[in-house]
Design a protein around this motif. Structure first.
Motif, PDB file in Angstrom:
ATOM      1  N   THR A  70       8.242 -34.965 -30.964  1.00  0.00           N
ATOM      2  CA  THR A  70       7.726 -35.303 -29.639  1.00  0.00           C
ATOM      3  C   THR A  70       8.435 -36.546 -29.104  1.00  0.00           C
ATOM      4  O   THR A  70       8.681 -37.490 -29.843  1.00  0.00           O
ATOM      5  CB  THR A  70       6.204 -35.582 -29.711  1.00  0.00           C
ATOM      6  OG1 THR A  70       5.546 -34.451 -30.276  1.00  0.00           O
ATOM      7  CG2 THR A  70       5.626 -35.863 -28.329  1.00  0.00           C
ATOM      8  N   ARG A 107      -0.793 -29.525 -29.410  1.00  0.00           N
ATOM      9  CA  ARG A 107      -0.095 -28.353 -29.955  1.00  0.00           C
ATOM     10  C   ARG A 107      -1.098 -27.276 -30.369  1.00  0.00           C
ATOM     11  O   ARG A 107      -0.926 -26.087 -30.057  1.00  0.00           O
ATOM     12  CB  ARG A 107       0.776 -28.776 -31.142  1.00  0.00           C
ATOM     13  CG  ARG A 107       1.849 -29.786 -30.774  1.00  0.00           C
ATOM     14  CD  ARG A 107       2.472 -30.437 -32.009  1.00  0.00           C
ATOM     15  NE  ARG A 107       3.170 -29.457 -32.842  1.00  0.00           N
ATOM     16  CZ  ARG A 107       3.749 -29.763 -33.996  1.00  0.00           C
ATOM     17  NH1 ARG A 107       3.696 -31.014 -34.457  1.00  0.00           N
ATOM     18  NH2 ARG A 107       4.376 -28.836 -34.690  1.00  0.00           N
ATOM     19  N   TYR A 126       3.520 -23.394 -34.579  1.00  0.00           N
ATOM     20  CA  TYR A 126       2.292 -22.907 -33.955  1.00  0.00           C
ATOM     21  C   TYR A 126       2.553 -21.694 -33.053  1.00  0.00           C
ATOM     22  O   TYR A 126       1.767 -21.415 -32.146  1.00  0.00           O
ATOM     23  CB  TYR A 126       1.607 -24.026 -33.181  1.00  0.00           C
ATOM     24  CG  TYR A 126       1.039 -25.095 -34.096  1.00  0.00           C
ATOM     25  CD1 TYR A 126      -0.159 -24.888 -34.780  1.00  0.00           C
ATOM     26  CD2 TYR A 126       1.706 -26.297 -34.298  1.00  0.00           C
ATOM     27  CE1 TYR A 126      -0.691 -25.855 -35.637  1.00  0.00           C
ATOM     28  CE2 TYR A 126       1.198 -27.275 -35.152  1.00  0.00           C
ATOM     29  CZ  TYR A 126      -0.004 -27.042 -35.815  1.00  0.00           C
ATOM     30  OH  TYR A 126      -0.511 -28.005 -36.665  1.00  0.00           O
ATOM     31  N   ASP A 150       7.888 -25.102 -30.524  1.00  0.00           N
ATOM     32  CA  ASP A 150       6.925 -25.443 -31.580  1.00  0.00           C
ATOM     33  C   ASP A 150       6.676 -24.199 -32.436  1.00  0.00           C
ATOM     34  O   ASP A 150       5.599 -23.595 -32.383  1.00  0.00           O
ATOM     35  CB  ASP A 150       5.620 -25.954 -30.966  1.00  0.00           C
ATOM     36  CG  ASP A 150       4.675 -26.540 -32.004  1.00  0.00           C
ATOM     37  OD1 ASP A 150       5.088 -26.679 -33.175  1.00  0.00           O
ATOM     38  OD2 ASP A 150       3.528 -26.863 -31.639  1.00  0.00           O
ATOM     39  N   THR A 152      -4.760 -35.172 -34.923  1.00  0.00           N
ATOM     40  CA  THR A 152      -3.384 -34.820 -35.266  1.00  0.00           C
ATOM     41  C   THR A 152      -3.036 -33.443 -34.702  1.00  0.00           C
ATOM     42  O   THR A 152      -3.802 -32.488 -34.863  1.00  0.00           O
ATOM     43  CB  THR A 152      -3.193 -34.813 -36.792  1.00  0.00           C
ATOM     44  OG1 THR A 152      -3.523 -36.106 -37.314  1.00  0.00           O
ATOM     45  CG2 THR A 152      -1.756 -34.483 -37.161  1.00  0.00           C
ATOM     46  N   HIS A 153      -1.893 -33.348 -34.030  1.00  0.00           N
ATOM     47  CA  HIS A 153      -1.379 -32.102 -33.444  1.00  0.00           C
ATOM     48  C   HIS A 153      -2.324 -31.517 -32.402  1.00  0.00           C
ATOM     49  O   HIS A 153      -2.275 -30.314 -32.113  1.00  0.00           O
ATOM     50  CB  HIS A 153      -1.118 -31.048 -34.532  1.00  0.00           C
ATOM     51  CG  HIS A 153      -0.018 -31.401 -35.477  1.00  0.00           C
ATOM     52  ND1 HIS A 153       0.445 -30.526 -36.451  1.00  0.00           N
ATOM     53  CD2 HIS A 153       0.722 -32.526 -35.614  1.00  0.00           C
ATOM     54  CE1 HIS A 153       1.401 -31.105 -37.149  1.00  0.00           C
ATOM     55  NE2 HIS A 153       1.592 -32.329 -36.650  1.00  0.00           N
ATOM     56  N   LYS A 158      -0.086 -28.527 -41.400  1.00  0.00           N
ATOM     57  CA  LYS A 158      -0.550 -27.682 -40.303  1.00  0.00           C
ATOM     58  C   LYS A 158      -2.035 -27.853 -40.057  1.00  0.00           C
ATOM     59  O   LYS A 158      -2.825 -28.007 -40.989  1.00  0.00           O
ATOM     60  CB  LYS A 158      -0.240 -26.209 -40.606  1.00  0.00           C
ATOM     61  CG  LYS A 158      -0.377 -25.302 -39.389  1.00  0.00           C
ATOM     62  CD  LYS A 158       0.233 -23.943 -39.647  1.00  0.00           C
ATOM     63  CE  LYS A 158       0.179 -23.079 -38.390  1.00  0.00           C
ATOM     64  NZ  LYS A 158       0.792 -21.749 -38.603  1.00  0.00           N
ATOM     65  N   TYR A 159      -2.383 -27.824 -38.763  1.00  0.00           N
ATOM     66  CA  TYR A 159      -3.765 -27.983 -38.338  1.00  0.00           C
ATOM     67  C   TYR A 159      -4.149 -26.803 -37.463  1.00  0.00           C
ATOM     68  O   TYR A 159      -3.300 -26.050 -36.985  1.00  0.00           O
ATOM     69  CB  TYR A 159      -3.949 -29.291 -37.573  1.00  0.00           C
ATOM     70  CG  TYR A 159      -3.720 -30.518 -38.432  1.00  0.00           C
ATOM     71  CD1 TYR A 159      -4.798 -31.245 -38.939  1.00  0.00           C
ATOM     72  CD2 TYR A 159      -2.440 -30.942 -38.759  1.00  0.00           C
ATOM     73  CE1 TYR A 159      -4.606 -32.357 -39.746  1.00  0.00           C
ATOM     74  CE2 TYR A 159      -2.226 -32.050 -39.568  1.00  0.00           C
ATOM     75  CZ  TYR A 159      -3.314 -32.747 -40.053  1.00  0.00           C
ATOM     76  OH  TYR A 159      -3.113 -33.842 -40.863  1.00  0.00           O
ATOM     77  N   ASP A 202       4.606 -37.420 -33.050  1.00  0.00           N
ATOM     78  CA  ASP A 202       5.276 -36.585 -34.044  1.00  0.00           C
ATOM     79  C   ASP A 202       6.791 -36.730 -33.896  1.00  0.00           C
ATOM     80  O   ASP A 202       7.308 -37.029 -32.810  1.00  0.00           O
ATOM     81  CB  ASP A 202       4.906 -35.112 -33.849  1.00  0.00           C
ATOM     82  CG  ASP A 202       3.449 -34.833 -34.175  1.00  0.00           C
ATOM     83  OD1 ASP A 202       2.872 -35.585 -34.975  1.00  0.00           O
ATOM     84  OD2 ASP A 202       2.907 -33.856 -33.622  1.00  0.00           O
TER      85      ASP A 202
END
Length: 292
Positions: A137, A231, A247, A244, A227-228, A192-193, A134
């Motif tokens: 990151t 996080r 989240y 972050d 993905t993510h 967003k996940y 990301d």
């Protein structure tokens, strides 16, 4: 922001930069040329990086306007590499840098900088992004130097045979020194996940590697590649990553997530490994528990 204009009348036959200046008078000629040079200009949906290109009637010019902070020319030299052999190379990706090209940015991405390095040593293969970090990151990114190496590394990543180690900083103190999160991850919004019953299987192992001044350093080993993932799984554990905010993490100068190490078995049976140091912001957020 994307500006779009159509070539009509007297604009036909003009240079691209001159025509764009007429269509978008709010931009200076220098800004337009910079956008073209950085891969942010499309002419009738085709990327164009030559300011002198002649315009035709009906051409559509699209310019992607980037924040000034993203226009940082990224260059990798041999001494900058974390690892290199005949098949692979590994580089350090800094915070705020895109792993791969976007529709309106080419220069300033890791992908482009690696391709320039490969050209400088006589390789004609393109840089192939087989995994990414990301934008927020930092850490290790591996690139294959040829198609065969790309196929191999992609298969290893898909099969979970690449050992990836991340460091993260969280606020507070977990009750356990190590734990595993086995919770599916699904998409909750455009960017967003989250943990979702109908999501894809995701597993991460976490270890506490240091604590001090209300901050805990966590080592994370993702066993899948969603993905993510780290996080989401840390937030699900009640310990969102510092910085972050998407989240639930507390504000910081950067998201405190860093790909510390990647390791896998190479085509000749040898183990290939790269380790990336943390940057100043990460180290200063936990000076007593994190070594660079």
């Amino acid at each position: 922001m994307i500006l779009v204009g159509r070539v009509e009348g007297e604009l036909a036959g003009m240079r691209l930069d001159d025509g764009a200046k007429v269509l978008f008078p709010q931009l200076s000629k220098g800004e337009i040329r910079r956008i073209i040079d950085w891969g942010g200009c499309y002419l009738s949906e085709v990327l164009v990086r030559v300011a002198s290109r002649t315009l035709k009637e009906g051409d559509e010019i699209a310019l992607g306007i980037m924040e000034g902070g993203r226009c940082v020319d990224l260059v990798y030299r041999k001494e900058d590499l974390l690892y290199e052999d005949q098949d692979f190379l590994a580089v350090y990706k800094a915070v705020g840098v895109n792993s791969q090209r976007t529709p309106y940015q080419l220069k300033g991405t890791v992908e482009y900088a690696v391709e320039c390095y490969m050209r400088s040593i006589g390789l004609k293969d393109p840089s192939r992004v087989v995994h990414r970090l990301d934008k927020g990151t930092s850490g290790v990114m591996f690139f294959p130097k040829n198609k065969q190496a790309a196929t191999m590394l992609s298969a290893l990543l898909k099969d979970g045979k690449v050992d990836k180690t991340y460091w993260a900083l969280v606020a507070g103190s977990p009750d356990q020194q190590n734990w595993k999160v086995d919770a599916p991850i699904g998409k909750l919004g455009k960017f967003k996940y989250g943990v979702a019953h109908n999501g894809k299987p995701a597993k991460t192992v976490f270890y506490v590697i240091g604590e001090g001044a209300g901050v805990t350093a966590i080592e994370a080993k993702p066993l899948t590649g969603r993905t993510h993932q780290i996080r989401v799984h840390l937030a699900h554990s009640g310990f969102p990553i510092i910085g972050d905010e998407a989240y639930g993490g507390s504000p910081a100068s950067r998201m405190m997530l860093h790909c510390r190490k990647m390791r896998f078995k190479g085509p000749r049976g040898n183990f290939i490994e790269a380790v990336a140091p943390v940057d100043r912001e990460f180290a200063e957020a936990a000076p007593e528990i994190v070594e660079r």
